[in-house]
Scaffold this active site. Structure first.
Site, PDB file in Angstrom:
ATOM      1  N   GLU B 269     -45.999  56.804  49.035  1.00 49.06           N
ATOM      2  CA  GLU B 269     -46.849  55.620  48.890  1.00 49.06           C
ATOM      3  C   GLU B 269     -46.434  54.519  49.865  1.00 49.06           C
ATOM      4  OE1 GLU B 269     -49.201  54.435  45.094  1.00 49.06           O
ATOM      5  OE2 GLU B 269     -47.271  53.445  44.919  1.00 49.06           O
ATOM      6  N   HIS B 295     -34.821  80.090  43.393  1.00 49.48           N
ATOM      7  CA  HIS B 295     -35.625  81.159  42.801  1.00 49.48           C
ATOM      8  C   HIS B 295     -37.106  80.803  42.825  1.00 49.48           C
ATOM      9  CE1 HIS B 295     -31.927  83.018  41.132  1.00 49.48           C
ATOM     10  NE2 HIS B 295     -31.504  81.779  41.155  1.00 49.48           N
ATOM     11  N   LYS B 405     -59.626  53.575  42.515  1.00 52.02           N
ATOM     12  CA  LYS B 405     -59.678  52.654  41.380  1.00 52.02           C
ATOM     13  C   LYS B 405     -61.079  52.078  41.201  1.00 52.02           C
ATOM     14  CE  LYS B 405     -54.956  50.803  41.403  1.00 52.02           C
ATOM     15  NZ  LYS B 405     -54.142  49.604  41.598  1.00 52.02           N
TER      16      LYS B 405
END
Lengths: 419, 419
Positions: B269, B295, B405
């Protein structure tokens, strides 16, 4: 049902299915032609049909009445699927503790908190030779033996049906045990006892889980137009050809918060490889979560490099829960539900990402339940298997992890201290 | 101490520090020149010095004797730092529940499990306008009000010191509250009351946390040779110039399992942006964990595209815990500790990755404790701030999240249903 929403993808999928028809048919044909061959590791296709193992796991769970804490010792494919499914589906009947590490303090803290009389230790390793798993198991075994004369009732082993040190140990000691079928690799084993056992104890609907996975199997055999995993594999492939090196997996569901880590292993370990021509191939899977990552990673997805394919996963239904009036909330939210907000966010994020030049599509689940998660996981296994064929790699081995293992053992054998 | 191990990095760091000296000095100078300017958002540099706020948080915590469950409502920077630090440092004095989402079923399940008389609700939003946070807060507020005449003792608000709906609400109702200083942005706020409050309740050593962060501040002012954050920023920069688009953050510590998500937000960000010349810049941070990801992701790191810089984080000390004899364990492990295994794995992974042509270095912590985590987090904030200068972006805004938003609010206002 598991749905695919591609209206903002910016690719003509029907046309692409036509253009790539031959390659896709070859991919599916090549994969299915190996089915049943020893070492093909395609046994994951059969797990959803194996209701007998499911019943054996259920009977075992019902036979134990002391279990309040389940210690699940396993790493990578031996824990990620169980974690993902249990977080989403478990009803909290027992507390499941995942021991997927070898860090001293958290190991000791966990031991301090547990009562051995109420604890079941589930040790999981396909090969039975995983260093982290065996080390942690030795610790918990030692603890049980020192505390309980009937410690054997408190241990259950899930490993290869016939081979390896864990199988040998289970047989010699007469312990309860379950098989990971020979042709099922670790990262494809979530629907074997690896995942079924902790899910049985935590109260999930195992029958629905396998029924959902059978739907994914059925779709994988259908013609292209109805073949969901071939479609999503093709989208992943086209994005790869465009030079998009990162594939984001972003469920809009807090219950699914551990599913991305399971997908990352499935995708990366299956496909990040040297192909048959000696080229390094693969895309990097990036875990994300909505709406949380709208406040974390979406800035980069919007304005950073256009190197991403973003897969949103969205539930279409959840229990109705209304948003009460509250300080600072806009008036138009009155009467809306939390699900309305979640869906508006997913939809808006998809739109904003497409607008920014990233590729994005949405997988929809009718709801977050055992049936749909079984379907989703099995779908993603098919997608990965198809991509392995398209990219010319074996999606079922992991040659790249061997050097690290060998170096670790050599270092420990030589007895050197860090660094 | 926080150390840097670059013996397998394959870059001559001393030489690079010389070559890049002018640019690094300009970066540091440019950053520090803005310190104190309104809107510079450099207040995170001062948080470690603010022992007065720390004492206020501690006094508040000590004044409440009913708290067994703490509901921490916040998203992004309002939760990731608290989660990372509390998982590593909390002593479990209270159970902390993170509400960083709006999914109906988990919200309802959490409410069902809690006893309001034993619960404290901590709502966190810098602006006081975050939709997810306000919606979830409305739900918990409604629940408290219906259950408790003295509900006000069960709410604490952390928000802007003077502005926004949450500050207004706290003042009108006379609620306990803490400030997020005006010049501290969300993703740089872990050492403000955003993180200090849950840490105080869970029993962490706040003084040590801030003392560690002050060490990071001190190093950031030192000459290049001793300036840890300038060094790691330079390595990140050089890898970026080489076309490595992915920066992996991989602690070898189960206690630090939530630190990568915090780093991902901080890095992505802050740096994934359009720069001053209109170019999209930034690298994508990828969360990982050792040894678990040996793994899972290491197969791809070894054999997939050479597009990665991999940062391992390794504790040098932990309590001694010996590995007992156990089934299948190689004999040479007898007498070795779990820490030996962890360190051998980190060292071997670094070696295997370097051998495969990826760039890798290790940050070492003397141990996983409050002092070293405070140092590490503040170090990474300095690294990010320096990178912002080098890449020509404002590391303290997030313009790319605004469209999503706005679209969400428009969608909800129009009242449309999905899709």
């Amino acid at each position: 049902m598991l749905g695919l929403k591609v209206d903002r993808l910016g690719l003509d999928l029907d046309r692409a299915l036509g253009e790539w028809g031959e390659a896709l048919e070859a991919a599916r044909g090549g994969l299915l032609a190996r089915k049943g061959l020893p070492g093909s590791l395609l046994g994951w296709m059969d797990l959803p049909e194996d209701t007998e193992t499911l019943r054996a796991v259920r009977r075992y769970q019902e036979s134990l009445d002391f279990v309040e804490d389940l210690v699940h010792i396993g790493i990578g494919g031996s824990s990620l699927g169980a974690m993902a499914l249990e977080e989403a589906l478990g009803e909290g009947r027992v507390r499941v503790h995942y021991v997927d590490h070898v860090e001293p303090t958290p190991l000791r803290l966990l031991l301090d908190r547990l009562d051995p009389r109420r604890t079941l230790v589930h040790v999981v390793s396909k090969s039975g030779t995983t260093l982290e798993t065996l080390s942690a198991f030795a610790l918990f075994l030692d603890w049980l033996k020192k505390s309980l004369p009937d410690w054997k009732r408190h241990v259950v082993v899930t490993t290869d049906p016939t081979r390896g040190p864990l199988r040998r140990f289970a047989e010699e000691e007469g312990l309860a045990s379950f098989p990971i079928p020979e042709e099922v690799g670790g990262r494809y084993s979530a629907l074997s006892p690896v995942g079924l056992l902790p899910l049985a104890f935590s109260g999930a609907d195992l029958e629905a889980l396998l029924a959902g996975a059978r739907m994914a199997n059925r779709l994988a055999g259908r013609p292209f137009g109805e073949n969901l995993p071939l479609k999503t594999a093709l989208i992943q492939h086209l994005a790869y050809l465009e030079g998009r090196t990162i594939t984001v997996f972003m469920p809009y569901s807090a219950r699914m918060r551990h599913v991305p880590a399971w997908f990352v292993q499935l995708h990366d370990e299956s496909l990040g490889k040297v192909d048959r021509k000696g080229q390094r191939v693969g895309t990097t899977a990036l875990p994300a979560l909505g709406p949380q990552d709208q406040h974390a990673q979406v800035q980069l997805f919007r304005e950073g490099p256009k190197d991403k394919l973003i897969v949103l996963v969205l539930p279409l239904w959840d229990e109705p829960l209304a948003i009460p009036q509250g300080p600072g909330l806009p008036g138009f939210l009155a009467g809306r539900t939390f699900l309305d907000v979640l869906q508006a966010q997913a939809e808006s994020t998809e739109e904003a990402l497409a607008e920014a030049g990233q590729r994005a599509y949405t997988l929809t689940l009718d709801r977050v339940d055992a049936y749909h998660l079984g379907w989703l996981l099995q779908h993603l296994m098919w997608q990965t298997a198809f991509l392995g064929e398209l990219w010319g790699v074996n999606a079922f081995d992991q040659p790249g992890v061997e050097l690290g293992k060998r170096l670790t053992l050599e270092r420990l054998e030589k007895g050197g201290r860090f660094p």
